[in-house]
Design an enzyme around this catalytic site. Structure first.
Site, PDB file in Angstrom:
ATOM      1  N   ASP A 276      79.252  37.325  54.155  1.00 56.73           N
ATOM      2  CA  ASP A 276      80.223  37.398  55.213  1.00 56.73           C
ATOM      3  C   ASP A 276      81.211  38.186  55.575  1.00 56.73           C
ATOM      4  O   ASP A 276      81.819  38.034  56.438  1.00 56.73           O
ATOM      5  CB  ASP A 276      80.796  35.873  55.075  1.00 56.73           C
ATOM      6  CG  ASP A 276      80.061  34.601  55.613  1.00 56.73           C
ATOM      7  OD1 ASP A 276      78.903  34.731  56.055  1.00 56.73           O
ATOM      8  OD2 ASP A 276      80.468  33.301  55.388  1.00 56.73           O
ATOM      9  N   GLY A 277      81.325  39.079  54.350  1.00 50.00           N
ATOM     10  CA  GLY A 277      82.262  40.243  54.654  1.00 50.00           C
ATOM     11  C   GLY A 277      83.461  40.227  53.737  1.00 50.00           C
ATOM     12  O   GLY A 277      84.506  40.886  54.393  1.00 50.00           O
TER      13      GLY A 277
ATOM     14  N   THR B 193      86.367  36.028  46.142  1.00 55.05           N
ATOM     15  CA  THR B 193      85.517  34.717  45.518  1.00 55.05           C
ATOM     16  C   THR B 193      83.998  34.896  45.950  1.00 55.05           C
ATOM     17  O   THR B 193      83.700  35.318  47.027  1.00 55.05           O
ATOM     18  CB  THR B 193      86.041  33.485  45.568  1.00 55.05           C
ATOM     19  OG1 THR B 193      86.211  33.165  46.930  1.00 55.05           O
ATOM     20  CG2 THR B 193      87.522  33.273  45.128  1.00 55.05           C
TER      21      THR B 193
ATOM     22  N   MET C 153      82.525  40.322  64.396  1.00 53.17           N
ATOM     23  CA  MET C 153      82.642  40.152  65.951  1.00 53.17           C
ATOM     24  C   MET C 153      81.839  41.301  66.503  1.00 53.17           C
ATOM     25  O   MET C 153      81.279  41.250  67.528  1.00 53.17           O
ATOM     26  CB  MET C 153      83.774  39.865  66.470  1.00 53.17           C
ATOM     27  CG  MET C 153      84.289  38.564  65.836  1.00 53.17           C
ATOM     28  SD  MET C 153      83.482  36.970  66.556  1.00 53.17           S
ATOM     29  CE  MET C 153      83.638  37.413  68.454  1.00 53.17           C
ATOM     30  N   ASP C 154      81.896  42.387  65.965  1.00 54.03           N
ATOM     31  CA  ASP C 154      81.268  43.849  66.453  1.00 54.03           C
ATOM     32  C   ASP C 154      79.775  43.330  66.687  1.00 54.03           C
ATOM     33  O   ASP C 154      78.902  44.106  67.638  1.00 54.03           O
ATOM     34  CB  ASP C 154      81.489  44.790  65.842  1.00 54.03           C
ATOM     35  CG  ASP C 154      81.156  44.830  64.156  1.00 54.03           C
ATOM     36  OD1 ASP C 154      81.604  43.627  63.699  1.00 54.03           O
ATOM     37  OD2 ASP C 154      80.245  45.767  63.753  1.00 54.03           O
TER      38      ASP C 154
ATOM     39  N   SER D  78      69.581  10.211  16.092  1.00 50.00           N
ATOM     40  CA  SER D  78      70.524  10.861  16.477  1.00 50.00           C
ATOM     41  C   SER D  78      70.346  12.191  16.876  1.00 50.00           C
ATOM     42  O   SER D  78      70.946  13.132  15.757  1.00 50.00           O
ATOM     43  CB  SER D  78      71.920  10.536  15.564  1.00 50.00           C
ATOM     44  OG  SER D  78      71.781  10.851  14.159  1.00 50.00           O
TER      45      SER D  78
END
Length: 635
Positions: free
Chosen positions: A41-42, A117, A173-174, A548
């Site tokens: 997502d940059g 992150t 947006m570009d 166990s």
């Protein structure tokens, strides 16, 4: 004026300006924020752009960055800003963020620490690490893709971890022609989801980290957006006083500071409120009270210290106080309990095993804790509460937790430091989960130890023996039950008071409701351990014969006993030998697929690392093995 005077005057002005700059810089407010969202997502590009635009890159760094950008083949741009942050070789090769990258930068108005992150689902645990100390979250969305599952997961975690300020940065947006309709639709979609999880306010900004639109200044490409760009918003967002800052005083003790015989102080970082000399305090969980004598720091004594400061406190009285305990305001003590409802974010590739003992680290204290089966798991897309028997990687669920002793705490919603914890696997030392305490269970407050006049020492002295647990472990068919039976008969002839707990026998009554899944095996051993503990309290020598198979549960039982009372006996028989005996026909059924989760076939056996005794049944008879065990018990 002489040349020397001019030099002196110039030096004085420079020094004065530097001092003024440092003074201003020192008193700037600090904003800790994270960037999160789905993969690609940059996020790294955005942080690199912020560092570049705030002139926090040295010339040699810039030259290296330009060279690396050409090497990786950045198209249409001289600088790939993501390379400023993606420091791991694997990140640069794949073009993704794996680790949490922390960066510092500063503007004229504020200082910043930003955590980049990871976006990949498998690294959600790293996102939790970055968010745990953040004041603000920048949630990025690729304008071409809209709101994705990982966007929802990170938003849910942001809200869960108590981050009050959220920026929705619609990036790239570009690549959609700076279309306002695209931006408006994404904001509407996100708002519908945000309302469903309790995020009532967020600031939406259309940006392009690649081109620099609406990062530091208003973008000419989006004249329809007239609100504040991203960096000015980060510079001016008001950080409200948190409950930690305005609430009562709390300080977990990290270190008992004793440099000499004349000084004894208690060091730690204040987790809540403020403190002054003369304040009445209480130490938890002991409940001892005293008064603050001094607040000592490297810069000298202070008249007041507040949340976030690391100090050393001295008291007017010599009271017992050690690492892990919490010093609090006497009139506003913390709750103390050993059972909690908590929200867990599972961070390990190995799924949670209900009933297994983990280390729980909260504040400066580490205790043993068991997790009950989840009440439910959260579907981050729909907020549905789903039934679940366990939690796997990145799952979020609510479960009850029991600690082996009472601990002071605060609900996470009131105090992050005293309500947030991590779970650590006792065998691998991996951090397996991050947790948030919601509240103490009522039964933790309603159930108390009843004092008795006849204690375990008296029970043991009446029987003229030292209590012990002889814990025989090994594969099915190894000979555990045969050896255990002979041991008990020999001890009976010596007038010792014993009881034999056999794996098959307890499943006819005490554990008849349990199967053979990993979770049920853990619960089986937990119950047997509790019974064995009660029997040692009665002064008995307890002999057990259980497969166990897991080290964690054997170590859990060892931890229940007094030091030296648990004797682990590894009945070491090769699988092929144990299978050749197969007197119950169990291996044959397991091989035929008729018996699931059978140890040694389709369920693992974890051999002891350091058992007190190892019995090789291919080299000695059961009688000889029994004699060896008794010689270890009664030298």
């Amino acid at each position: 004026m002489t040349t020397q005077d001019t030099i002196y005057k110039t030096d004085a002005l420079i020094a004065e300006n530097i001092d003024a700059y440092l003074e201003t810089h020192q008193h700037k407010s600090m904003l800790r924020f994270i960037t999160c969202g789905s993969v690609d997502d940059g996020k790294s590009t955005l942080i690199g752009r912020l560092l570049y635009d705030s002139k926090m890159i040295f010339e040699d760094q810039l030259a290296t960055l330009e060279a690396d950008s050409k090497r990786v083949g950045t198209q249409g741009q001289e600088i790939d800003f993501a390379l400023l942050v993606d420091g791991l070789a694997a990140e640069r090769e794949q073009g993704i963020t794996i680790d949490v990258a922390y960066r510092f930068f500063s503007t004229e108005k504020r200082k910043f620490i930003v955590a980049d992150t990871p976006g990949h689902e498998q690294y959600t645990r790293n996102m939790v690490t970055g968010a745990s100390a953040a004041d603000l979250a920048v949630i990025l969305i690729d304008a071409r893709k809209g709101v994705l599952t990982q966007t929802r997961r990170h938003s849910y975690l942001v809200h869960l971890l108590g981050i009050r300020h959220v920026v929705l940065a619609v990036n790239k947006m570009d690549l959609v022609g700076y279309d306002q309709a695209v931006f408006d639709q994404i904001v509407a979609d996100y708002r519908a989801f945000a309302d469903s999880i309790g995020i009532t306010e967020f600031t939406a900004i259309p940006i392009s980290g690649y081109k620099g639109d609406n990062i530091t200044t208003q973008s000419e490409n989006m004249p329809w957006y007239t609100d504040t760009p991203l960096l000015p918003h980060l510079e001016t967002v008001t950080l409200d006083d948190t409950i930690e800052q305005t609430g009562p005083f709390r300080m977990p003790v990290q270190l008992v500071n004793r440099p000499n015989l004349d000084f004894r102080g208690f060091s730690g970082m204040i987790a809540g409120g403020q403190v002054r000399p003369g304040d009445a305090i209480r130490v938890l969980p002991s409940g001892k009270t005293s008064t603050i004598a001094r607040i000592v720091t490297l810069g000298g004594d202070k008249d007041v210290a507040v949340a976030g400061e690391s100090v050393t406190l001295t008291l007017t009285d010599e009271i017992d106080c050690s690492r892990g305990q919490v010093i609090v305001a006497a009139q506003s003590p913390l709750e103390v309990a050993d059972q909690f409802e908590s929200t867990l974010v599972w961070m390990d590739e190995v799924e949670m095993v209900p009933g297994r003992a983990y280390w729980l680290k909260i504040g400066t204290q580490t205790v043993s804790a068991t997790v009950q089966p989840p009440k439910y798991e959260v579907n981050v897309n729909t907020q549905e509460h789903m039934a679940s028997k366990t939690l796997d990687l990145n799952a979020i669920g609510v479960a009850n937790i029991t600690t082996d002793r009472e601990i002071p705490f605060a609900p996470y919603a009131e105090n992050r430091d005293l309500g947030g914890f991590i779970l650590i696997d006792k065998i691998t030392n991996h951090t397996v989960a991050a947790g948030l305490i919601n509240f103490a269970l009522r039964r933790a407050q309603n159930i108390h130890w009843q004092a008795t006049d006849i204690g375990r020492d008296h029970h043991a002295s009446m029987k003229h023996q030292k209590p012990a647990v002889l814990w025989l472990t090994g594969l099915s068919g190894s000979g555990k039950s045969t050896i255990a039976n002979i041991v008990e008969k020999k001890l009976a002839r010596m007038n010792r008071h014993t009881f034999l707990l056999d794996g098959d026998n307890v499943r006819h009554g005490l554990n008849k409701d349990l199967g053979f899944t990993e979770t049920d095996r853990v619960e089986n051993i937990r119950r047997v351990g509790e019974v064995a503990k009660l029997m040692t309290d009665a002064g008995l020598i307890v002999i057990t014969a259980f497969i166990s198979p897991f080290r964690s549960e054997r170590d859990m039982v060892r931890g229940m006993m007094q030091p030296g009372e648990f004797v682990e006996v590894f009945v070491d028989t090769p699988l092929e030998v144990a299978e050749s005996r197969d007197v119950k026909g169990l291996y044959a059924k397991a091989r035929a697929g008729q018996l699931k989760n059978f140890t040694g076939i389709d369920s693992p056996y974890e051999a002891p690392d350091a058992a007190e005794l190892r019995i090789d049944t291919t080299e000695m008879s059961p009688e000889e093995a029994a004699d060896l065990i008794i010689a270890r018990l009664i030298p």
